[in-house]
Structure formats: C-alpha cells, structure tokens
Design a protein around this motif. Structure first.
Motif, PDB file in Angstrom:
ATOM      1  N   ALA A  37     -29.783 -67.444  26.203  1.00 39.43           N
ATOM      2  CA  ALA A  37     -29.739 -66.749  24.916  1.00 39.43           C
ATOM      3  C   ALA A  37     -29.792 -65.235  25.087  1.00 39.43           C
ATOM      4  O   ALA A  37     -29.092 -64.487  24.391  1.00 39.43           O
ATOM      5  N   GLU A  38     -30.586 -64.765  26.041  1.00 38.97           N
ATOM      6  CA  GLU A  38     -30.721 -63.328  26.264  1.00 38.97           C
ATOM      7  C   GLU A  38     -29.415 -62.713  26.763  1.00 38.97           C
ATOM      8  O   GLU A  38     -29.023 -61.616  26.337  1.00 38.97           O
ATOM      9  N   THR A  43     -24.594 -59.495  25.762  1.00 35.97           N
ATOM     10  CA  THR A  43     -23.128 -59.450  25.756  1.00 35.97           C
ATOM     11  C   THR A  43     -22.607 -58.972  24.412  1.00 35.97           C
ATOM     12  O   THR A  43     -21.723 -58.108  24.332  1.00 35.97           O
ATOM     13  N   GLN A  44     -23.164 -59.524  23.338  1.00 33.30           N
ATOM     14  CA  GLN A  44     -22.691 -59.158  22.005  1.00 33.30           C
ATOM     15  C   GLN A  44     -23.119 -57.745  21.616  1.00 33.30           C
ATOM     16  O   GLN A  44     -22.380 -57.033  20.938  1.00 33.30           O
ATOM     17  N   ALA A  45     -24.261 -57.327  22.085  1.00 31.38           N
ATOM     18  CA  ALA A  45     -24.757 -55.987  21.742  1.00 31.38           C
ATOM     19  C   ALA A  45     -23.976 -54.891  22.467  1.00 31.38           C
ATOM     20  O   ALA A  45     -23.692 -53.833  21.894  1.00 31.38           O
ATOM     21  N   GLU A  46     -23.619 -55.141  23.727  1.00 34.20           N
ATOM     22  CA  GLU A  46     -22.989 -54.106  24.548  1.00 34.20           C
ATOM     23  C   GLU A  46     -21.465 -54.233  24.640  1.00 34.20           C
ATOM     24  O   GLU A  46     -20.790 -53.288  25.056  1.00 34.20           O
ATOM     25  N   GLY A  47     -20.923 -55.405  24.297  1.00 33.81           N
ATOM     26  CA  GLY A  47     -19.477 -55.585  24.357  1.00 33.81           C
ATOM     27  C   GLY A  47     -18.945 -55.825  25.758  1.00 33.81           C
ATOM     28  O   GLY A  47     -17.730 -55.825  25.972  1.00 33.81           O
ATOM     29  N   TRP A  60     -27.033 -60.785  34.769  1.00 34.21           N
ATOM     30  CA  TRP A  60     -26.071 -60.106  35.642  1.00 34.21           C
ATOM     31  C   TRP A  60     -24.842 -59.738  34.829  1.00 34.21           C
ATOM     32  O   TRP A  60     -24.142 -60.608  34.321  1.00 34.21           O
ATOM     33  N   THR A  61     -24.623 -58.440  34.668  1.00 33.54           N
ATOM     34  CA  THR A  61     -23.434 -57.972  33.964  1.00 33.54           C
ATOM     35  C   THR A  61     -22.262 -57.943  34.931  1.00 33.54           C
ATOM     36  O   THR A  61     -22.325 -57.276  35.969  1.00 33.54           O
ATOM     37  N   LYS A  62     -21.217 -58.677  34.606  1.00 28.70           N
ATOM     38  CA  LYS A  62     -20.036 -58.712  35.463  1.00 28.70           C
ATOM     39  C   LYS A  62     -19.490 -57.302  35.613  1.00 28.70           C
ATOM     40  O   LYS A  62     -19.189 -56.630  34.631  1.00 28.70           O
ATOM     41  N   GLY A  63     -19.400 -56.823  36.864  1.00 25.95           N
ATOM     42  CA  GLY A  63     -18.908 -55.478  37.126  1.00 25.95           C
ATOM     43  C   GLY A  63     -19.999 -54.457  37.358  1.00 25.95           C
ATOM     44  O   GLY A  63     -19.710 -53.277  37.552  1.00 25.95           O
ATOM     45  N   GLU A  64     -21.251 -54.895  37.361  1.00 24.24           N
ATOM     46  CA  GLU A  64     -22.344 -53.918  37.485  1.00 24.24           C
ATOM     47  C   GLU A  64     -22.324 -53.189  38.825  1.00 24.24           C
ATOM     48  O   GLU A  64     -22.839 -52.075  38.935  1.00 24.24           O
ATOM     49  N   ASN A  67     -17.710 -52.311  39.024  1.00 22.02           N
ATOM     50  CA  ASN A  67     -17.098 -51.677  37.842  1.00 22.02           C
ATOM     51  C   ASN A  67     -15.922 -52.473  37.282  1.00 22.02           C
ATOM     52  O   ASN A  67     -15.180 -51.978  36.435  1.00 22.02           O
ATOM     53  N   ASN A  68     -15.752 -53.713  37.732  1.00 23.85           N
ATOM     54  CA  ASN A  68     -14.716 -54.596  37.187  1.00 23.85           C
ATOM     55  C   ASN A  68     -15.306 -55.351  35.990  1.00 23.85           C
ATOM     56  O   ASN A  68     -15.532 -56.559  36.044  1.00 23.85           O
ATOM     57  N   PHE A  69     -15.534 -54.612  34.916  1.00 25.66           N
ATOM     58  CA  PHE A  69     -16.181 -55.187  33.744  1.00 25.66           C
ATOM     59  C   PHE A  69     -15.235 -56.102  32.973  1.00 25.66           C
ATOM     60  O   PHE A  69     -14.008 -56.018  33.112  1.00 25.66           O
ATOM     61  N   LEU A  70     -15.821 -56.966  32.173  1.00 25.58           N
ATOM     62  CA  LEU A  70     -15.085 -57.815  31.244  1.00 25.58           C
ATOM     63  C   LEU A  70     -15.479 -57.391  29.835  1.00 25.58           C
ATOM     64  O   LEU A  70     -16.596 -57.651  29.387  1.00 25.58           O
TER      65      LEU A  70
END
Length: 200
Positions: A37-38, A43-47, A60-64, A67-70
């Motif tokens: 849930a977190e 994801t929704q807050a930061e886009g 874990w933010t993909k690309g952290e 830098n290959n963000f989604l």
C-alpha cells in the motif's frame, strides 16, 4: 485514474500485489513488480513507479540509481482488485540488463507505434534537411499526394511484383499515412477507435 488503496484486496497476497508495467505508447509489456500500500501511495503521489523490493525488503523507485524512471500515465485495477496495471512512459531501458523490456518479446508489431512517436518527435523537434521537414514545408497537399502515390505503387506491387517489393511499397504507404494523420492532428489511436466502433 486514482486508486484507493483501501479498495484493493491486500489480504489475498499477504500485502503485496503484482503490478504489470506497460509502455503507454507502444503497449509493450515492460516488466512485472510488486507493491504494498505504501508503494502505491508513493507512486501516485510522485508520478514515478515505486515498488516494494522483496530482495531489498524496502520501497524501491524504479530508476533511483539508473535514472531510468517509469513515469505514470494511467493506472488500472483488475476485476478481482488484486492486480494493478500501470501504463507508463519509460526513460531509457526498463530491464537491468539494458534491454527495452524484461520480456524477450518481438518488437516488430510495436514498431508501428514507435514510428508514430518518431514522426511526432520530428514535428516537435524539426531537423533541418530531414525528409519530414522538407515535406512539411511543401504543405498538406503534397503530403496527401504522396499517400496516393504510395497507394498506387502498393497496388502495382501486389499485382505484378515480388513479395519483397510489395512489403517495401506497403511500408512506404504506411509511413506516409502516419505522416498525413499527424499533419491533420490525428493518430493511429483515432483510427483504431473508429475500427473498433465499426466492429461493434
């Protein structure tokens, strides 16, 4: 679409839901991850897509690191409220191996969408001397005329030439049709929606 985390069935999968990532332009499936849930809220807050990494045991933010963000474009929940689909705009390759996708699927069907993206980019970032730039300078009539010419050449190739020549002419026709649609402010998605409506 915004997803209410309380509406999801977290209990079924012990607090982690599978998340399918799909390229919003080409519709290619890029990867599968998991969210708690977190992670969904972040994801929704930061886009940007954030997973819960089972190996790291943390968000874990993909690309952290790469830098290959989604970047999130749309979110969907399946009929059982236990799987999430995210249509995203990927920056760079999605897979840690450097591949476009974590799945070894063919890209040839998707390249039509990618070709449309290339044409769009030529409009947004004109390149002096490029074919698209030259044709745009000649105007709508010339672009439309090229579609007609390529259509005739495709018919001739189908009736009297080799399979290779037919593929070549059909490719030219499709390219110029995408070009004409862009010039008129339309996209292949508009055509697909119309075909779907006709089918119904």
């Amino acid at each position: 679409m915004t997803i209410d985390t309380n509406s999801l069935d977290w209990d079924k999968t012990v607090g982690l839901l599978p998340v399918i990532i799909q390229d919003h332009k080409t519709l290619e499936v890029l990867m599968l991850g998991y969210m708690n849930a977190e992670a969904l809220e972040k994801t929704q807050a930061e886009g940007k897509v954030t997973f819960f990494s089972r190996s790291k045991n943390r968000l874990w933010t993909k690309g952290e690191t790469s830098n290959n963000f989604l970047y999130v474009k749309e979110l969907f929940v399946d009929c059982d409220n236990d799987t999430i689909l995210i249509k995203a705009d990927p920056v760079g390759p999605t897979c840690h191996t450097g591949s476009r996708s974590c799945f070894k699927t063919d890209f040839n069907q998707n390249f039509i969408f990618e070709l449309e993206n290339i044409i769009n980019d030529r409009y947004e970032n004109p390149v002096e001397g490029s074919y698209i730039n030259k044709m745009r300078n000649k105007g709508l009539n010339k672009i439309a005329q090229k579609v007609g010419e390529e259509g005739v050449e495709t018919v001739i190739a189908a009736l009297a030439e080799s399979e290779e020549e037919l593929i070549g002419e059909a490719s030219d026709l499709l390219f110029h049709l995408l070009f004409l649609l862009k010039e008129k402010g339309l996209s292949i998605q508009d055509i697909a929606k119309n075909l779907e409506k006709r089918h119904k």
